[in-house]
Design a protein around this motif. Structure first.
Motif, PDB file in Angstrom:
ATOM      1  N   LYS A  34      -7.949 -28.974  30.064  1.00 16.44           N
ATOM      2  CA  LYS A  34      -7.895 -28.873  28.385  1.00 16.44           C
ATOM      3  C   LYS A  34      -9.289 -29.176  27.805  1.00 16.44           C
ATOM      4  O   LYS A  34     -10.055 -29.714  28.542  1.00 16.44           O
ATOM      5  N   THR A  35      -9.624 -28.728  26.499  1.00 19.08           N
ATOM      6  CA  THR A  35     -10.779 -29.060  25.912  1.00 19.08           C
ATOM      7  C   THR A  35     -11.231 -30.559  25.930  1.00 19.08           C
ATOM      8  O   THR A  35     -10.202 -31.544  26.153  1.00 19.08           O
ATOM      9  N   TYR A  36     -12.409 -30.801  25.429  1.00 17.88           N
ATOM     10  CA  TYR A  36     -12.792 -32.469  25.386  1.00 17.88           C
ATOM     11  C   TYR A  36     -11.662 -33.117  24.427  1.00 17.88           C
ATOM     12  O   TYR A  36     -11.453 -34.375  24.803  1.00 17.88           O
ATOM     13  N   GLU A  37     -11.182 -32.374  23.369  1.00 12.40           N
ATOM     14  CA  GLU A  37     -10.466 -33.080  22.572  1.00 12.40           C
ATOM     15  C   GLU A  37      -8.941 -32.792  22.770  1.00 12.40           C
ATOM     16  O   GLU A  37      -8.160 -32.909  22.205  1.00 12.40           O
ATOM     17  N   GLY A  38      -8.607 -32.134  24.077  1.00 15.42           N
ATOM     18  CA  GLY A  38      -7.191 -32.150  24.563  1.00 15.42           C
ATOM     19  C   GLY A  38      -6.543 -30.740  24.075  1.00 15.42           C
ATOM     20  O   GLY A  38      -5.465 -30.968  24.070  1.00 15.42           O
ATOM     21  N   ASN A  39      -7.236 -30.026  23.593  1.00 21.05           N
ATOM     22  CA  ASN A  39      -6.559 -28.727  22.933  1.00 21.05           C
ATOM     23  C   ASN A  39      -6.532 -27.714  24.029  1.00 21.05           C
ATOM     24  O   ASN A  39      -7.445 -27.584  25.181  1.00 21.05           O
ATOM     25  N   THR A  40      -5.787 -26.686  23.953  1.00 22.04           N
ATOM     26  CA  THR A  40      -5.457 -25.835  24.785  1.00 22.04           C
ATOM     27  C   THR A  40      -6.041 -24.325  24.062  1.00 22.04           C
ATOM     28  O   THR A  40      -5.992 -24.226  22.892  1.00 22.04           O
ATOM     29  N   LEU A  41      -6.880 -23.617  24.686  1.00 20.68           N
ATOM     30  CA  LEU A  41      -7.417 -22.442  24.202  1.00 20.68           C
ATOM     31  C   LEU A  41      -6.519 -21.367  24.523  1.00 20.68           C
ATOM     32  O   LEU A  41      -6.244 -20.932  25.645  1.00 20.68           O
ATOM     33  N   TRP A  42      -6.098 -20.671  23.601  1.00 17.70           N
ATOM     34  CA  TRP A  42      -5.225 -19.495  23.557  1.00 17.70           C
ATOM     35  C   TRP A  42      -5.681 -18.116  23.335  1.00 17.70           C
ATOM     36  O   TRP A  42      -6.669 -17.902  22.450  1.00 17.70           O
ATOM     37  N   ALA A  43      -5.185 -17.147  23.992  1.00 21.49           N
ATOM     38  CA  ALA A  43      -5.628 -15.797  23.671  1.00 21.49           C
ATOM     39  C   ALA A  43      -4.245 -15.025  23.610  1.00 21.49           C
ATOM     40  O   ALA A  43      -3.211 -15.304  23.883  1.00 21.49           O
ATOM     41  N   ILE A  44      -4.368 -13.740  22.849  1.00 23.89           N
ATOM     42  CA  ILE A  44      -3.234 -12.883  22.638  1.00 23.89           C
ATOM     43  C   ILE A  44      -3.457 -11.573  23.605  1.00 23.89           C
ATOM     44  O   ILE A  44      -4.706 -11.021  23.168  1.00 23.89           O
ATOM     45  N   LYS A  45      -2.906 -11.428  24.602  1.00 23.78           N
ATOM     46  CA  LYS A  45      -3.131 -10.058  25.305  1.00 23.78           C
ATOM     47  C   LYS A  45      -2.195  -9.101  24.665  1.00 23.78           C
ATOM     48  O   LYS A  45      -1.206  -9.128  24.107  1.00 23.78           O
TER      49      LYS A  45
END
Length: 92
Positions: A34-45
């Motif tokens: 996860k990112t430094y701040e604990g987030n998930t990066l999302w994409a939409i296919k």
């Protein structure tokens, strides 16, 4: 638009067009933490068969990746909306 609003709109598009979209965690897709701040990066296919990984040309439209570029999430989401709204009716 902040990150939570972008994710909410992506989820809304995924619910509205379940046959053509799939929410993808980039962390899971590319085995990343996860990112430094604990987030998930999302994409939409967006695809005629979003559950299948096909060997076809792809386009990536990235948005919401620089704090001061306030229009990039809007541009990416507007493009996704246009593609989804016109997918079956516009040959382009």
């Amino acid at each position: 638009m902040n990150r939570a609003q972008v994710e909410a709109e992506m989820k809304r598009l995924n619910q509205k067009y379940p046959q053509m979209t799939k929410m993808v965690s980039l962390m899971d897709e590319f085995n990343l933490p996860k990112t430094y701040e604990g987030n998930t990066l999302w994409a939409i296919k967006i695809s005629s068969n979003p559950e299948k990984s096909e060997n076809k040309p792809r386009i990536l439209i990235a948005g919401c990746h620089h704090a001061r570029e306030i229009q990039t999430p809007e541009a990416a989401l507007d493009t996704a909306r246009w593609v989804l709204d016109n997918y079956s009716s516009d040959p382009k």
